[in-house]
Design an enzyme around this catalytic site. Sequence first.
Site, PDB file in Angstrom:
ATOM      1  N   LYS A  76      40.865  -0.977   5.936  1.00 42.65           N
ATOM      2  CA  LYS A  76      40.846   0.024   7.090  1.00 42.65           C
ATOM      3  C   LYS A  76      39.399  -0.303   7.929  1.00 42.65           C
ATOM      4  O   LYS A  76      38.322  -0.409   7.096  1.00 42.65           O
ATOM      5  CB  LYS A  76      40.961   1.206   6.691  1.00 42.65           C
ATOM      6  CG  LYS A  76      40.997   2.343   7.782  1.00 42.65           C
ATOM      7  CD  LYS A  76      41.273   3.774   7.483  1.00 42.65           C
ATOM      8  CE  LYS A  76      41.446   4.717   8.270  1.00 42.65           C
ATOM      9  NZ  LYS A  76      41.494   6.127   7.963  1.00 42.65           N
ATOM     10  N   SER A 151      45.247   8.711  10.211  1.00 43.08           N
ATOM     11  CA  SER A 151      44.452   7.852  11.134  1.00 43.08           C
ATOM     12  C   SER A 151      44.612   6.360  10.416  1.00 43.08           C
ATOM     13  O   SER A 151      44.417   5.333  10.908  1.00 43.08           O
ATOM     14  CB  SER A 151      43.101   8.156  11.070  1.00 43.08           C
ATOM     15  OG  SER A 151      42.435   8.040   9.689  1.00 43.08           O
ATOM     16  N   SER A 175      45.305  11.265   6.199  1.00 50.14           N
ATOM     17  CA  SER A 175      45.295   9.976   6.612  1.00 50.14           C
ATOM     18  C   SER A 175      45.836   8.694   5.901  1.00 50.14           C
ATOM     19  O   SER A 175      45.998   7.645   6.525  1.00 50.14           O
ATOM     20  CB  SER A 175      44.002   9.591   7.446  1.00 50.14           C
ATOM     21  OG  SER A 175      43.813  10.084   8.624  1.00 50.14           O
TER      22      SER A 175
HETATM   23  N1  GLN Z   1      44.973  13.917  11.168  1.00 56.68           N
HETATM   24  C1  GLN Z   1      43.898  14.668  10.529  1.00 56.68           C
HETATM   25  C2  GLN Z   1      42.514  14.682  11.836  1.00 56.68           C
HETATM   26  O1  GLN Z   1      42.775  14.032  12.857  1.00 56.68           O
HETATM   27  C3  GLN Z   1      43.499  13.867   9.528  1.00 56.68           C
HETATM   28  C4  GLN Z   1      42.773  12.985   9.839  1.00 56.68           C
HETATM   29  C5  GLN Z   1      42.233  11.809   8.494  1.00 56.68           C
HETATM   30  O2  GLN Z   1      42.618  12.211   7.085  1.00 56.68           O
HETATM   31  N2  GLN Z   1      41.198  11.144   8.513  1.00 56.68           N
HETATM   32  O3  GLN Z   1      41.618  15.020  11.419  1.00 56.68           O
END
Ligand code: GLN
Length: 484
Positions: A76, A151, A175
Amino acid sequence: MQNKSIAELAADLRLRRYSSLELTRHYLERIERLDARLNSYITVDAEGALAAAERADEALRRDAAGPLTGIPIAHKDIFCTAGLRTTCASRMLENFTAPYDATVVERLAAAGAVVLGKTNMDEFAMGSSNETSHFGPVRNPWDAARVPGGSSGGSAAAVAARLCAAATGTDTGGSIRQPAAFCGITGIKPTYGRCSRWGMIAFASSLDQAGVMARSAADAACLLDEMAGFDRRDSTSAEVPVPDYVDSLDDDLHGLRIGLPKEYFGEGLDPGVARSVEAAIREYEQLGATIKDISLPNSPLSVPVYYVVAPAECSSNLARFDGVRYGHRCEHPASLEDLYTRSRAEGFGAEVRRRIMIGTYVLSAGYYDAYYLKAQKIRQLIAQDFRRAFEEVDVILGPTSPTTAFALGAKLDDPVAMYLNDIYTIATNLAGLPGMSIPIEPVAGLPVGLQLIGNYFQEARLLNVAHRFQHATHWHQAAPAGFE
Ligand code: GLN
């Protein structure tokens, strides 16, 4: 080759059925041919990958191979990689090249893994659909009109489309698990502190955790074996011994106590997803587990608590991007203040700016007690719910996400609808617990994820529980059309 497990690939490489160079070329060719449809990679490092593959082949020839020697993976684009651009999918870091490797990157390299490139993601890992990336959205390999989740959407899409053998991800509120669910792959977010955060660009430091996205629990175990463990460079890294995750994959499930939180099966859960989860639970009964209804009474508060704590920490973490030391700098600043404000306004996208503003607000004098302190107190209650539950059960099961993958653009104008996607995953991060998502029966041709939550440092148990299911079923083997 792209459908083989990591253990099979490693065995083939050792037997010289093909070389790592051939395997790496095969993946690079697939990326070249297929990734235009998905946009799952931000940077492909063909040169670096081929050089690493040659080194891997040499190690194999010398019989000096590590467990992942020659296996092509992706990172990532939130993990710093020395000499290879790290963007965090932001204009702010569009041209940033870190001078060092993140610990996770370093450990996987030491185990012999070959890095194909850096995967797309939501900007600074803020999002649930991979649509906030400066490099454009990622498409879901099962249906190009839908999002891959976020994400870690690029890693999830790349693994599902067989554009790498496995990938790293990070999970602050879901995410790893939510994109794994949307793309039909296996993802594990370990206990907070299990994998080092050093060199992983910070979003919300008390929630961020690195993990693995793979096609099976067995593959995930192979990577986690290498990634997990204490790192003195990360002050919140846990000094807890790491078991061999592959060793316990086949342990019997008879007597396993599974808890089903009633809060995870209520309003908002898609009926098709609910049916699929129920079928998976019946499969676990067949495997010898006993089922118990439980309650996590404070879990409905997890989304509001998260959207105080995470933006607060993000506003503080992202203060370092000031246009002075690194990252985007505006042209011809008129003053120091102009340099700060214009660099940040130009460098950050809308969602990141929204969070910085919310976070700055909840931390400001007069509001700190009302929001941030209150949220931290409720966070303790959420963790306490889990502590009570784990006195009675070994693992907690439920849906990973309330729906299957939604259409691109569907929730872009409604941040709250987007935030509710993580309703079942966020509590785990607030409590610091490990969580997984594994593919179960699809709904209308779209993947569905089953979430498994374990007690602290019980990653081995989670991987075992996931592996036994995958041993008895075939959902995890399905490949999206066009990417077989
Ligand atoms: N969707 C969540 C957010 O927007 C979690 C994102 C994540 O786990 N990095 O914060």
